[in-house]
Design a protein around this motif. Structure first.
Motif: not given
Length: 339
Positions: A167, A177, A179-180, A192, A194, A218, A240
Motif C-alpha cells: 500500500g 490504513i 482496513e489495510f 504486507f 505500507w 505488516v 492494495l
C-alpha cells in the motif's frame, strides 16, 4: 508560451500526491514544448497555482493584478480533509474556506478526473469552466527492471516466491490504513508493506495506536520514493488501496504502469475509467477485500494487468502535456479577446 507553476510549501508536500504532481506537470509541459518557471519574479504568460492555501491566495491576487490568465488546479476537494489529521473537523472549516477563496480567483480550474470535476462544479464559489485532466504518468520510469526488483527484495529480505502486498500513501484513515491492517490479519503468510509516513503528532491517537499494534506481517518503512519503491510495485502480488476518497490517486497510475494487480475501493473516483474484473479489482467491504485478495494471490492476473496498462497509456505525460497546452491556449486567447 511560458507558464508559472506554483506549489506552496514544496518541502512539506514532497511526500504527498500533490508533491508528485509538480514533477509530473513539469515533465508534461516540457514534452509539449512549453517553457516553465517556478519564480514569480519571472515574466510569464499563464499562472498555474496548484496548492489551495493562504500564501496561494496572495500569489493568485498578484497574477490577477498583472492581468495574466490564472489556472487553478483542483487536486483537493472539501471531503479530502475528512478522517485525515488530528483535529480534522476544526481544520476542515479553514480548509474549505481556503479552497473556496482559491477557486474564486480562477479563470479556469483543472482537476484530475470526471468525478472531481463534477464535485467542483457543484461548489457555489465556482463560476468558471472546469476541465478534467489526469495528473499523468511517465511510463518509461515504471518499465520492468530486474535490478530494481532485486534491490527491493534485498532491502526487505524477501525470499524467492514470497507473496507481497503493498500500500502507498499517508498513513491516515481516509487512505484506508485501518482496513489495510485488518485485511493483513487474514493473510499471516503474506508480507504486507505500507510505504508512507507522517509525524505522529499530526495523526489521531486511534491511528498512532493502530500503527503501534499493527499485525506482525505488516512492515512500515516510512516514505520511500526511489528505485526501491518501483521495484516493490513491479514485484508485488497486489497493490492494495482501500482508500475512501481520492481525486485520482497518482499511486494508482503507478501501479497500473508497473503491471501490478490492483485491488481498490469501489468509490466514485474510479467509476468512469476503471472496471472491476477487467483492468483492476474493486471491493465495497472488508470481507470483499479479503475474498478478492485471496483470488488475486491464487490466480493468473496477466489479462487484468495488461488491460490496466492500456488504461494508463491514455494518461502518459506526453498526452497530458498536449491537453494542458490546449487549455492554456484557450484561456490565454479568451483573456486576450476580453482585453
Amino acid at each position: 508560451m511560458k507558464v508559472f507553476l506554483y506549489f506552496q510549501g514544496q518541502s512539506l508536500i514532497r511526500k504527498s500526491g500533490i508533491g508528485r504532481a509538480l514533477l509530473l506537470q513539469s515533465k508534461a509541459l516540457k514534452s509539449a514544448g512549453i517553457e516553465i518557471t517556478l519564480d514569480i519574479r519571472d515574466q510569464f504568460d499563464i499562472g498555474h497555482v496548484n496548492t489551495l492555501w493562504p500564501k496561494s491566495h496572495k500569489i493568485e491576487r498578484f497574477i490577477k493584478k498583472q492581468n495574466i490568465p490564472l489556472v487553478v488546479h483542483g487536486h483537493s476537494i472539501f471531503s479530502d480533509m475528512k478522517n485525515s489529521f488530528r483535529c480534522w473537523r476544526i481544520l476542515s472549516i479553514f480548509y474549505k474556506a481556503s479552497i473556496k477563496k482559491c477557486f474564486k480567483y480562477a479563470d479556469v480550474i483543472i482537476t484530475p478526473t470526471e468525478y472531481s470535476k463534477k464535485v467542483i462544479e457543484s461548489y457555489k464559489c465556482v463560476k468558471c469552466k472546469v476541465y478534467d485532466v489526469s495528473n499523468g504518468i511517465d511510463l518509461k520510469e515504471y518499465r520492468r527492471d530486474q535490478e530494481k526488483i532485486d534491490l527491493f527484495k534485498t532491502c526487505f529480505n524477501i525470499a524467492e516466491g514470497q507473496k507481497v502486498v503493498i500500500g502507498i500513501g499517508l498513513p491516515i484513515e481516509r487512505k484506508g490504513i485501518l482496513e489495510f491492517f485488518r485485511i493483513a490479519q487474514e493473510f499471516k503468510d503474506v508480507t504486507f508493506i505500507w510505504f508512507g509516513d507522517m509525524a505522529k503528532i499530526t495523526l489521531p491517537h486511534k491511528i498512532n495506536h493502530a500503527i503501534k499494534k499493527r499485525p506482525r506481517n505488516v512492515i512500515m518503512p516510512g516514505y520511500i520514493d526511489n528505485d526501491i519503491l518501483k521495484g516493490a510495485l513491479q514485484y508485488a502480488s497486489c497493490f492494495l488501496f482501500p482508500t475512501k476518497e481520492e481525486t485520482e490517486g497518482i499511486v494508482v497510475l503507478e501501479a497500473l504502469a508497473s503491471y501490478t494487480p490492483m485491488l481498490i475501493s469501489n468509490i466514485p473516483t474510479y467509476k468512469e475509467w476503471l472496471t472491476d474484473g477487467k483492468d483492476c479489482y474493486k471491493a465495497n467491504s472488508i470481507m470483499e477485500f479479503i475474498t478478492k485478495l485471496k483470488f488475486i494471490l491464487t490466480h493468473d492476473n496477466s489479462e487484468i494487468v495488461k488491460n490496466g496498462y492500456e488504461v494508463v497509456k491514455e494518461r502518459s505525460i506526453d498526452k497530458i502535456g498536449q491537453k494542458l497546452k490546449k487549455i492554456y491556449e484557450e484561456v490565454y486567447n479568451e483573456k486576450k479577446k476580453n482585453n
